[in-house]
Design a protein around this motif. Sequence first.
Motif, short mmCIF file in Angstrom:
data_model
loop_
_atom_site.label_atom_id
_atom_site.label_comp_id
_atom_site.label_asym_id
_atom_site.label_seq_id
_atom_site.Cartn_x
_atom_site.Cartn_y
_atom_site.Cartn_z
N SER A 99 0.85 -1.20 0.00
CA SER A 99 0.00 0.00 0.00
C SER A 99 0.88 1.24 0.00
N GLY A 100 0.50 2.21 -0.81
CA GLY A 100 1.25 3.46 -0.84
C GLY A 100 0.82 4.32 -2.01
N GLN A 101 1.16 5.60 -1.93
CA GLN A 101 0.82 6.53 -2.99
C GLN A 101 1.87 6.47 -4.09
N LEU A 102 1.41 6.46 -5.34
CA LEU A 102 2.34 6.35 -6.45
C LEU A 102 3.23 7.57 -6.58
N ALA A 103 2.80 8.70 -6.05
CA ALA A 103 3.66 9.89 -6.08
C ALA A 103 4.93 9.67 -5.27
N HIS A 104 4.89 8.71 -4.33
CA HIS A 104 6.04 8.43 -3.48
C HIS A 104 6.79 7.18 -3.92
#
Length: 272
Positions: A99-104
């Motif tokens: 899980s995580g934001q693609l911007a990061h």
Amino acid sequence: MSEIIEVSSDWLALREEEDARARSRELALEAARRLAPGPIVVHDLGSGTGSMMRWLAPLLPGPQSWVLHDWNPGLTERATDDLAPLDRDDRPVAVRSHSGQLAHLRPGDLDGASLVTASAVLDVLTSAEIHAIARACIAVGSPVLLSLSVTGRVHLDPPDARDELVETAFNAHQRRVEGGRRLLGRHGAALARGLFLRAGWSVRPVDTYWRLGDHDPRLLGQWFDGWVDAALEQHPELQVETAGYRELRCAQLGRGALTAAVAHTDLLAWRR
């Protein structure tokens, strides 16, 4: 900053068969030929409930491990509800989620990648997010298969003079600001292609299409309602210009007299 655009698992399930028909099998097989020998690790970005894995795993050699990346862990949990798909050699694939934001996204998040994939994702991302994906993929160096990015082109049969008004408004809606994020819509695939080309990679595009109305009329109905709703949300004044439009199209749908071709593009990128 939130990256989540709510997508229901019911909608993902409804569209899965059409996604599978539409994706470029030719690019998938070319991606398979470009894999290094040995165990395969596939990182799937914006994986949702795992439809890309279920489609692609049987086309790739094994043994395979899939890492499903999504900003909504509730969707990736659904990916492992059933038995794991089988690879080309009839062996079950291993699956884990991230899980995580693609911007990061960082190169380390793609640890051991043999292939990076994404499906129906680029048009709901921002420029910063696509730059982050491209940087991470280029650093890792594995081939990248990006499927089903909308191009904004829609053809309804029979045609109606109001189709173009709705299409233009829908495409503007795809460029909206959502949660402080400016979405790229139909320009997402072009940006990704340009970033890989700028890095000296080869990129092969293939036009792909949803062909709605030939199989499941429910998908055509839900897609059409969402298409028109988004257009009217963007330009409410179209209510007057499109009076009677939805009723006409729904009547055609009800008697099996409506089809739609929704254009997408698939991209395969690889380091030269």
